[in-house]
Scaffold this motif. Structure first.
Motif, PDB file in Angstrom:
ATOM      1  N   UNK A 199     -10.902  13.022 -12.049  1.00  0.00           N
ATOM      2  CA  UNK A 199     -11.198  12.574 -13.407  1.00  0.00           C
ATOM      3  C   UNK A 199     -12.578  11.931 -13.531  1.00  0.00           C
ATOM      4  N   UNK A 200     -13.019  11.250 -12.485  1.00  0.00           N
ATOM      5  CA  UNK A 200     -14.311  10.552 -12.562  1.00  0.00           C
ATOM      6  C   UNK A 200     -15.451  11.325 -11.903  1.00  0.00           C
ATOM      7  N   UNK A 201     -15.187  12.511 -11.432  1.00  0.00           N
ATOM      8  CA  UNK A 201     -16.216  13.280 -10.728  1.00  0.00           C
ATOM      9  C   UNK A 201     -17.511  13.466 -11.525  1.00  0.00           C
ATOM     10  N   UNK A 202     -17.453  13.730 -12.839  1.00  0.00           N
ATOM     11  CA  UNK A 202     -18.724  13.850 -13.571  1.00  0.00           C
ATOM     12  C   UNK A 202     -19.569  12.577 -13.537  1.00  0.00           C
ATOM     13  N   UNK A 203     -18.937  11.437 -13.319  1.00  0.00           N
ATOM     14  CA  UNK A 203     -19.647  10.153 -13.255  1.00  0.00           C
ATOM     15  C   UNK A 203     -19.538   9.543 -11.864  1.00  0.00           C
ATOM     16  N   UNK A 204     -19.562  10.366 -10.830  1.00  0.00           N
ATOM     17  CA  UNK A 204     -19.348   9.911  -9.450  1.00  0.00           C
ATOM     18  C   UNK A 204     -20.288   8.777  -9.048  1.00  0.00           C
ATOM     19  N   UNK A 205     -21.516   8.805  -9.523  1.00  0.00           N
ATOM     20  CA  UNK A 205     -22.503   7.794  -9.120  1.00  0.00           C
ATOM     21  C   UNK A 205     -22.172   6.407  -9.675  1.00  0.00           C
ATOM     22  N   UNK A 206     -21.344   6.355 -10.699  1.00  0.00           N
ATOM     23  CA  UNK A 206     -21.007   5.094 -11.344  1.00  0.00           C
ATOM     24  C   UNK A 206     -19.695   4.498 -10.834  1.00  0.00           C
ATOM     25  N   UNK A 207     -19.072   5.159  -9.847  1.00  0.00           N
ATOM     26  CA  UNK A 207     -17.758   4.693  -9.380  1.00  0.00           C
ATOM     27  C   UNK A 207     -17.806   4.288  -7.912  1.00  0.00           C
ATOM     28  N   UNK A 208     -16.759   3.670  -7.462  1.00  0.00           N
ATOM     29  CA  UNK A 208     -16.617   3.319  -6.058  1.00  0.00           C
ATOM     30  C   UNK A 208     -15.650   4.241  -5.324  1.00  0.00           C
ATOM     31  N   UNK A 209     -15.305   5.356  -5.939  1.00  0.00           N
ATOM     32  CA  UNK A 209     -14.318   6.271  -5.369  1.00  0.00           C
ATOM     33  C   UNK A 209     -14.837   7.107  -4.198  1.00  0.00           C
ATOM     34  N   UNK A 210     -16.136   7.255  -4.066  1.00  0.00           N
ATOM     35  CA  UNK A 210     -16.689   8.209  -3.113  1.00  0.00           C
ATOM     36  C   UNK A 210     -17.484   7.511  -2.018  1.00  0.00           C
ATOM     37  N   UNK A 211     -17.324   8.001  -0.794  1.00  0.00           N
ATOM     38  CA  UNK A 211     -18.038   7.438   0.358  1.00  0.00           C
ATOM     39  C   UNK A 211     -19.521   7.788   0.265  1.00  0.00           C
ATOM     40  N   UNK A 212     -20.324   7.168   1.119  1.00  0.00           N
ATOM     41  CA  UNK A 212     -21.758   7.476   1.131  1.00  0.00           C
ATOM     42  C   UNK A 212     -22.000   8.938   1.499  1.00  0.00           C
ATOM     43  N   UNK A 213     -21.228   9.471   2.424  1.00  0.00           N
ATOM     44  CA  UNK A 213     -21.363  10.874   2.815  1.00  0.00           C
ATOM     45  C   UNK A 213     -21.025  11.795   1.641  1.00  0.00           C
ATOM     46  N   UNK A 214     -19.937  11.481   0.932  1.00  0.00           N
ATOM     47  CA  UNK A 214     -19.563  12.279  -0.235  1.00  0.00           C
ATOM     48  C   UNK A 214     -20.620  12.178  -1.328  1.00  0.00           C
ATOM     49  N   UNK A 215     -21.159  10.975  -1.516  1.00  0.00           N
ATOM     50  CA  UNK A 215     -22.192  10.770  -2.539  1.00  0.00           C
ATOM     51  C   UNK A 215     -23.449  11.574  -2.201  1.00  0.00           C
ATOM     52  N   UNK A 216     -23.795  11.631  -0.928  1.00  0.00           N
ATOM     53  CA  UNK A 216     -24.964  12.421  -0.518  1.00  0.00           C
ATOM     54  C   UNK A 216     -24.724  13.910  -0.778  1.00  0.00           C
ATOM     55  N   UNK A 217     -23.514  14.381  -0.477  1.00  0.00           N
ATOM     56  CA  UNK A 217     -23.189  15.793  -0.720  1.00  0.00           C
ATOM     57  C   UNK A 217     -23.218  16.109  -2.209  1.00  0.00           C
ATOM     58  N   UNK A 218     -22.690  15.220  -3.030  1.00  0.00           N
ATOM     59  CA  UNK A 218     -22.698  15.441  -4.478  1.00  0.00           C
ATOM     60  C   UNK A 218     -24.123  15.392  -5.029  1.00  0.00           C
ATOM     61  N   UNK A 219     -24.939  14.487  -4.492  1.00  0.00           N
ATOM     62  CA  UNK A 219     -26.342  14.401  -4.908  1.00  0.00           C
ATOM     63  C   UNK A 219     -27.075  15.706  -4.581  1.00  0.00           C
ATOM     64  N   UNK A 220     -26.831  16.251  -3.389  1.00  0.00           N
ATOM     65  CA  UNK A 220     -27.442  17.515  -2.983  1.00  0.00           C
ATOM     66  C   UNK A 220     -26.953  18.658  -3.874  1.00  0.00           C
ATOM     67  N   UNK A 221     -25.647  18.688  -4.143  1.00  0.00           N
ATOM     68  CA  UNK A 221     -25.096  19.740  -4.999  1.00  0.00           C
ATOM     69  C   UNK A 221     -25.740  19.706  -6.383  1.00  0.00           C
ATOM     70  N   UNK A 222     -25.940  18.518  -6.920  1.00  0.00           N
ATOM     71  CA  UNK A 222     -26.575  18.404  -8.234  1.00  0.00           C
ATOM     72  C   UNK A 222     -28.029  18.859  -8.193  1.00  0.00           C
ATOM     73  N   UNK A 223     -28.733  18.520  -7.116  1.00  0.00           N
ATOM     74  CA  UNK A 223     -30.131  18.941  -6.991  1.00  0.00           C
ATOM     75  C   UNK A 223     -30.237  20.452  -6.940  1.00  0.00           C
ATOM     76  N   UNK A 224     -29.340  21.088  -6.201  1.00  0.00           N
ATOM     77  CA  UNK A 224     -29.358  22.552  -6.082  1.00  0.00           C
ATOM     78  C   UNK A 224     -28.981  23.190  -7.413  1.00  0.00           C
ATOM     79  N   UNK A 225     -27.920  22.672  -8.054  1.00  0.00           N
ATOM     80  CA  UNK A 225     -27.437  23.251  -9.303  1.00  0.00           C
ATOM     81  C   UNK A 225     -28.436  23.073 -10.435  1.00  0.00           C
ATOM     82  N   UNK A 226     -29.190  21.975 -10.421  1.00  0.00           N
ATOM     83  CA  UNK A 226     -30.156  21.700 -11.489  1.00  0.00           C
ATOM     84  C   UNK A 226     -31.481  22.412 -11.300  1.00  0.00           C
TER      85      UNK A 226
END
Length: 121
Positions: free
Chosen positions: A93-120
């Motif tokens: 539910x919070x995945x679109x706002x992952x950077x604003x939550x505490x749900x994701x580990x640093x490793x997960x946050x790095x992977x999501x950041x990379x995915x966004x960079x590639x997709x954008x």
């Protein structure tokens, strides 16, 4: 053309290879790895990616990329896959706002950041 329920597959996957090759870093070691992974048959791709990364993280990255790309077919498919693999509805539910939550580990946050960079790109 938008995807509709009952349609066999989406049309977005056919555009990804060209986009990856057009990225400025496509021929770096990271780009080479992504291009090699893309050329791997889907069955083997899943097996090799799961050996390296948690299967739930793989699904989160696929979902986030589908959100950015606006692909309803892929978003529905990967969300169902993540739920089957045990992902929580709260994190989805919070995945679109992952950077604003505490749900994701640093490793997960790095992977999501990379995915966004590639997709954008």
């Amino acid at each position: 053309m938008a995807w509709r329920p009952g349609q066999a597959e989406c049309s977005c996957s056919s555009t990804l290879p060209r986009q990856v090759e057009d990225l400025p870093w496509a021929h770096s070691s990271l780009g080479d790895g992504l291009l090699r992974l893309r050329s791997t048959p889907p069955k083997h791709r899943e097996q090799s990616s799961h050996r390296l990364v948690d299967p739930l993280l793989v699904e989160l990255v696929k979902i986030r990329t589908s959100q950015i790309n606006g692909c309803a077919f892929c978003l529905r498919m990967h969300t169902r896959d993540a739920l089957k693999k045990g992902e929580s509805t709260d994190r989805l539910a919070v995945l679109p706002a992952w950077a604003e939550t505490g749900y994701f580990s640093e490793f997960e946050r790095a992977a999501l950041r990379l995915a966004e960079a590639v997709a954008d790109s």
